[in-house]
Design a protein around this motif. Sequence first.
Motif, PDB file in Angstrom:
ATOM      1  N   GLU A 130       0.859  -1.176  -0.174  1.00 20.14           N
ATOM      2  CA  GLU A 130       0.219   0.085  -0.005  1.00 20.14           C
ATOM      3  C   GLU A 130       0.994   1.309  -0.048  1.00 20.14           C
ATOM      4  O   GLU A 130       0.763   2.186  -0.747  1.00 20.14           O
ATOM      5  CB  GLU A 130      -0.989   0.154   1.128  1.00 20.14           C
ATOM      6  N   ASN A 131       1.831   1.195   0.864  1.00 18.03           N
ATOM      7  CA  ASN A 131       2.986   2.379   0.795  1.00 18.03           C
ATOM      8  C   ASN A 131       3.429   2.803  -0.517  1.00 18.03           C
ATOM      9  O   ASN A 131       3.612   3.821  -0.955  1.00 18.03           O
ATOM     10  CB  ASN A 131       3.828   2.161   2.080  1.00 18.03           C
ATOM     11  N   GLN A 132       3.985   1.440  -1.015  1.00 21.85           N
ATOM     12  CA  GLN A 132       4.583   1.520  -2.282  1.00 21.85           C
ATOM     13  C   GLN A 132       3.387   2.217  -3.471  1.00 21.85           C
ATOM     14  O   GLN A 132       3.945   3.161  -4.226  1.00 21.85           O
ATOM     15  CB  GLN A 132       4.875   0.216  -2.839  1.00 21.85           C
ATOM     16  N   ALA A 133       2.393   1.793  -3.494  1.00 26.25           N
ATOM     17  CA  ALA A 133       1.192   2.344  -4.287  1.00 26.25           C
ATOM     18  C   ALA A 133       1.019   3.701  -4.147  1.00 26.25           C
ATOM     19  O   ALA A 133       0.969   4.443  -4.828  1.00 26.25           O
ATOM     20  CB  ALA A 133      -0.039   1.468  -4.060  1.00 26.25           C
ATOM     21  N   VAL A 134       1.066   3.983  -2.705  1.00 29.92           N
ATOM     22  CA  VAL A 134       0.996   5.522  -2.313  1.00 29.92           C
ATOM     23  C   VAL A 134       2.028   6.402  -3.050  1.00 29.92           C
ATOM     24  O   VAL A 134       1.693   7.397  -3.776  1.00 29.92           O
ATOM     25  CB  VAL A 134       0.717   5.724  -0.972  1.00 29.92           C
ATOM     26  N   VAL A 135       3.255   6.179  -2.832  1.00 30.40           N
ATOM     27  CA  VAL A 135       4.378   7.025  -3.397  1.00 30.40           C
ATOM     28  C   VAL A 135       4.210   6.777  -4.916  1.00 30.40           C
ATOM     29  O   VAL A 135       4.266   7.908  -5.653  1.00 30.40           O
ATOM     30  CB  VAL A 135       5.683   5.920  -3.138  1.00 30.40           C
ATOM     31  N   CYS A 136       3.833   5.741  -5.477  1.00 28.55           N
ATOM     32  CA  CYS A 136       3.815   5.664  -7.026  1.00 28.55           C
ATOM     33  C   CYS A 136       2.579   6.617  -7.388  1.00 28.55           C
ATOM     34  O   CYS A 136       2.765   7.102  -8.398  1.00 28.55           O
ATOM     35  CB  CYS A 136       3.339   4.287  -7.320  1.00 28.55           C
ATOM     36  N   HIS A 137       1.744   6.481  -6.582  1.00 30.11           N
ATOM     37  CA  HIS A 137       0.377   7.417  -6.944  1.00 30.11           C
ATOM     38  C   HIS A 137       0.892   8.985  -7.010  1.00 30.11           C
ATOM     39  O   HIS A 137       0.517   9.704  -7.778  1.00 30.11           O
ATOM     40  CB  HIS A 137      -0.646   7.040  -5.790  1.00 30.11           C
ATOM     41  N   ASP A 138       1.516   9.240  -5.954  1.00 28.10           N
ATOM     42  CA  ASP A 138       2.025  10.860  -5.690  1.00 28.10           C
ATOM     43  C   ASP A 138       2.942  11.035  -7.016  1.00 28.10           C
ATOM     44  O   ASP A 138       2.594  12.252  -7.477  1.00 28.10           O
ATOM     45  CB  ASP A 138       2.420  10.831  -4.360  1.00 28.10           C
ATOM     46  N   LYS A 139       3.673   9.991  -7.234  1.00 32.70           N
ATOM     47  CA  LYS A 139       4.623  10.403  -8.446  1.00 32.70           C
ATOM     48  C   LYS A 139       4.037  10.622  -9.696  1.00 32.70           C
ATOM     49  O   LYS A 139       4.139  11.562 -10.549  1.00 32.70           O
ATOM     50  CB  LYS A 139       5.627   9.227  -8.558  1.00 32.70           C
ATOM     51  N   LEU A 140       2.801   9.616 -10.058  1.00 31.46           N
ATOM     52  CA  LEU A 140       2.016   9.478 -11.270  1.00 31.46           C
ATOM     53  C   LEU A 140       1.325  11.110 -11.119  1.00 31.46           C
ATOM     54  O   LEU A 140       1.060  11.652 -12.320  1.00 31.46           O
ATOM     55  CB  LEU A 140       1.264   8.560 -11.201  1.00 31.46           C
ATOM     56  N   THR A 141       0.714  11.281 -10.044  1.00 30.07           N
ATOM     57  CA  THR A 141      -0.006  12.637  -9.947  1.00 30.07           C
ATOM     58  C   THR A 141       0.791  13.681 -10.176  1.00 30.07           C
ATOM     59  O   THR A 141       0.137  14.812 -11.229  1.00 30.07           O
ATOM     60  CB  THR A 141      -0.827  12.590  -8.555  1.00 30.07           C
ATOM     61  N   GLU A 143       3.408  13.697 -12.100  1.00 27.30           N
ATOM     62  CA  GLU A 143       3.847  13.862 -13.684  1.00 27.30           C
ATOM     63  C   GLU A 143       2.379  14.355 -14.384  1.00 27.30           C
ATOM     64  O   GLU A 143       2.650  14.853 -15.313  1.00 27.30           O
ATOM     65  CB  GLU A 143       4.199  12.513 -14.076  1.00 27.30           C
ATOM     66  N   LEU A 144       1.413  13.658 -13.968  1.00 25.11           N
ATOM     67  CA  LEU A 144       0.193  14.074 -14.739  1.00 25.11           C
ATOM     68  C   LEU A 144      -0.099  15.605 -14.667  1.00 25.11           C
ATOM     69  O   LEU A 144      -0.357  16.146 -15.586  1.00 25.11           O
ATOM     70  CB  LEU A 144      -1.178  13.326 -14.078  1.00 25.11           C
ATOM     71  N   THR A 145       0.141  16.345 -13.487  1.00 23.42           N
ATOM     72  CA  THR A 145      -0.082  17.690 -13.335  1.00 23.42           C
ATOM     73  C   THR A 145       0.907  18.281 -14.058  1.00 23.42           C
ATOM     74  O   THR A 145       0.255  19.472 -14.808  1.00 23.42           O
ATOM     75  CB  THR A 145      -0.038  18.191 -11.888  1.00 23.42           C
ATOM     76  N   LYS A 146       1.921  17.950 -14.341  1.00 22.76           N
ATOM     77  CA  LYS A 146       2.990  18.686 -15.098  1.00 22.76           C
ATOM     78  C   LYS A 146       2.732  18.384 -16.644  1.00 22.76           C
ATOM     79  O   LYS A 146       2.723  19.359 -17.491  1.00 22.76           O
ATOM     80  CB  LYS A 146       4.591  17.793 -15.034  1.00 22.76           C
ATOM     81  N   VAL A 147       2.213  17.189 -17.143  1.00 23.57           N
ATOM     82  CA  VAL A 147       1.634  17.149 -18.360  1.00 23.57           C
ATOM     83  C   VAL A 147       0.401  17.842 -18.858  1.00 23.57           C
ATOM     84  O   VAL A 147       0.245  18.573 -19.891  1.00 23.57           O
ATOM     85  CB  VAL A 147       1.249  15.512 -18.917  1.00 23.57           C
TER      86      VAL A 147
END
Length: 224
Positions: A130-141, A143-147
């Motif tokens: 779950e923690n790994q998924a949260v970190v991945c979620h924040d990273k993807l979010t 990157e998505l905001t930047k895009v």
Amino acid sequence: MGENIVVKPHPKALPLSTPEYTRFSADKVIEDGQLKLALILWESIQLKITLTPFDQVYLLVDEVRKIFAAIEGIKAVDSTSLKGRVEEYFSQIAKFTDLESSFSSRMSSKDQANKLQNLATRLEESVSKENQAVVCHDKLTSELTKVEKEISALQEKKVKLESSLKENDKALEVVRADVSHIPEKMASAESCPTLSEADANGLKVLKDILRSSRKDLKNLKWKP
């Protein structure tokens, strides 16, 4: 069922054997045959009952009772006590089955400890995932905001380019219209008579005269 059950003949039945046969007795033969039949019937179910697993005994009950009904039909024997012992065994089996069924949802302390340990391990692994998924979620979010910002900037640029393109297309239409008329004008110019140098000089002299006349008219002071 630990002790051996012996089928006892009916108190009024004749003895199975006598030291000497003084005379032939049909009743004696029939009675002996009935006793043997009763014993055969009992032995046919005795081994089956004792070898059948506890959880399968219920499958024998109806058939065993049919055989006891046949034994009870033999007048030479009294199977009441034997049938009572078997019915008691069936009753004990039923109680055991009910109790075992009620305990089926329970577990031993060892099994409980093992299950809790396994669940704790699974929980730890799940929390880690779950923690790994949260970190991945924040990273993807991020990157998505930047895009999305880049897309927004590109969208604005697109709007400007589309506007510029429309203006350019309008200017292009005007230029193309002019270009389309130039050949016609060139043809007209080519077909027009040319002005000689002498004619041009004469026209210039005439134009100068006109200018002088216009100046004179401008400065003319008329007195009526």
